[in-house]
Design an enzyme around this catalytic site. Structure first.
Site, PDB file in Angstrom:
ATOM      1  N   GLN A   1       0.851  -1.182   0.000  1.00 21.12           N
ATOM      2  CA  GLN A   1       0.000   0.000   0.000  1.00 21.12           C
ATOM      3  C   GLN A   1       0.888   1.233   0.000  1.00 21.12           C
ATOM      4  OE1 GLN A   1      -1.959   1.598   3.597  1.00 21.12           O
ATOM      5  NE2 GLN A   1      -3.901   1.114   2.584  1.00 21.12           N
TER       6      GLN A   1
ATOM      7  N   TYR B   1      -6.410  10.868   3.837  1.00 21.24           N
ATOM      8  CA  TYR B   1      -5.009  11.036   3.492  1.00 21.24           C
ATOM      9  C   TYR B   1      -4.963  12.048   2.338  1.00 21.24           C
ATOM     10  CZ  TYR B   1      -3.399   7.121   6.422  1.00 21.24           C
ATOM     11  OH  TYR B   1      -3.087   6.306   7.484  1.00 21.24           O
TER      12      TYR B   1
ATOM     13  N   ALA C   1      -9.579  -7.714   7.596  1.00 21.81           N
ATOM     14  CA  ALA C   1      -8.539  -7.085   8.404  1.00 21.81           C
ATOM     15  C   ALA C   1      -8.570  -7.631   9.826  1.00 21.81           C
ATOM     16  CB  ALA C   1      -8.704  -5.561   8.388  1.00 21.81           C
ATOM     17  N   ARG C   2      -9.529  -7.134  10.637  1.00 17.52           N
ATOM     18  CA  ARG C   2      -9.562  -7.556  12.041  1.00 17.52           C
ATOM     19  C   ARG C   2      -9.768  -9.066  12.190  1.00 17.52           C
ATOM     20  NH1 ARG C   2     -14.128  -3.362  13.769  1.00 17.52           N
ATOM     21  NH2 ARG C   2     -14.668  -3.839  11.602  1.00 17.52           N
TER      22      ARG C   2
END
Length: 392
Positions: A100, A170, A345-346
């Site tokens: 990423q 971002y 993810a988690r």
């Protein structure tokens, strides 16, 4: 037509993955010198061994001021040997490796990086407790080229894919947001102007690596704040990216690391755990006022799906569904609705071998309870507080 099998091989641009399950990018907290460590490699080796098709290294900044803090990797020659060790280890486990890449913009902690944080417009940043600097045209040209250089570094390091970060406010995401972008030049005002940086970054990355890497973009569907970027504009940006041919897939996300981080995660808001990571008086301030920043949203399975369907209806581009995917049934639903991949993810933080277990038992579900107490552990090495020590 029958929907594809989520556990069967699939192509992502020029790359064939062994299945359609991707480990999403989550900052690992294992790069104290802004370089790859053995601990970082082990962190990604576990889900690779556990069966994911691809694991995503997060977060690789394209320039030193583009880090959220000074401990994050930024793509430079000194990082190349470690990055090569990283990809070799992931490939040894049979998975593909994605980097990423991005620029944190106003989400950068200038107090940590000791460099000014860039943003579309000058504003106070609660992360660095100082003002950001409005990016000049020269800054933006440098950032665009830095993305291209980072992609070339990823290619040299043996990565199979790069994910450009267009989410969470971002830098690119901040330019897309009418709430954060108050410019009156060619990068502000109309959506076409606010999307100029996103399109330039994606095109620069594609021109830098051609078809030698798969290129995905992590795009905000909405910021989760009043006056922010929202679905109607995001769908248009996605259509422009598709028309340009610069990306092979979009991973759809939501929320603002700057203004509303829990909008992405949903579940419990671990205010006390976050506060415990900070010295006084910040600790007291977080305990008293943290609920205003870490707002709590109830967890539900596939909580981004309703919004992601709007993109599926408007695009032919492959889409990656993210957000609360904990069962094989939900993965199959995503495939039936036309999504090409799912990202976890988690669930993989709680159980790196989850994909292997799901392949063996279609009734298996993630052990994650969405307490989000993993989030404050980014400061000491991201891990699930309920996972056994060897899994950390």
């Amino acid at each position: 037509m029958n929907p594809p099998d989520v556990f069967a091989p699939a192509r992502l641009g020029p790359v064939e993955l062994r299945n359609r399950v991707i480990k999403a990018a989550t900052f690992e907290g294992r790069t104290p010198d802004a370089l790859v460590t053995d601990e970082l490699i082990d962190y990604h080796r576990r889900p690779a061994r556990g069966g994911v098709g691809m694991t995503t290294l997060a977060y690789c900044a394209v320039s030193p001021e583009g880090r959220t803090d000074r401990h994050q990797i930024w793509m430079r020659p000194e990082a190349l040997p470690g990055l090569r060790r990283f990809t070799a280890a992931v490939h040894d486990e049979g998975a593909a490796a994605c980097a990423q890449i991005g620029h944190a913009g106003p989400v950068a902690n200038a107090a940590s990086t000791r460099l000014p944080a860039l943003s579309p417009s000058r504003r106070f940043s609660p992360l660095g407790m100082r003002l950001t600097r409005a990016a000049t045209a020269a800054d933006l040209a440098r950032v665009v080229e830095a993305h291209a250089a980072a992609a070339r570094t990823a290619l040299a390091a043996g990565f199979d894919a790069v994910e450009v970060h267009f989410g969470h406010n971002y830098l690119v995401s901040a330019f897309l947001s009418p709430r954060l972008n108050h410019r009156t030049d060619a990068f502000g005002g109309s959506l076409a102007n606010r999307a100029r940086l996103a399109l330039a970054v994606a095109r620069a990355v594609r021109d830098a690596v051609g078809d030698r890497l798969a290129i995905t973009a992590k795009l905000n569907m909405d910021d989760g704040v009043p006056g922010g970027f929202w679905l109607d504009e995001s769908i248009q940006v996605a259509q422009w990216l598709e028309a340009d041919g610069s990306v092979d897939a979009l991973e759809l996300t939501a929320g603002s690391s700057l203004l509303n981080p829990m909008y992405l995660f949903t579940g419990d808001a671990p205010v006390r755990d976050f506060a415990a990571r900070f010295p006084q008086p910040a600790r007291l301030g977080l305990r008293l006022g943290g609920r205003f920043f870490l707002r709590e949203y109830p967890f539900r399975e596939a909580y981004l799906l309703d919004r992601a369907r709007q993109f599926r209806a408007a695009l032919n581009l492959p889409l990656i569904l993210l957000g609360g995917i904990t069962t094989v049934d939900t993965m199959n639903l995503a495939m039936a609705e036309g999504f090409a991949f799912v990202a976890l993810a988690r669930a993989l933080l709680r159980e790196p071998g989850l994909v292997r277990r799901m392949r063996a038992d279609a009734g298996a579900r993630s052990l994650c309870v969405h307490c989000n107490r993993c989030m404050p552990t980014i400061y000491t090495g991201t891990h699930c507080v309920l996972a056994p020590e060897p899994a950390r």
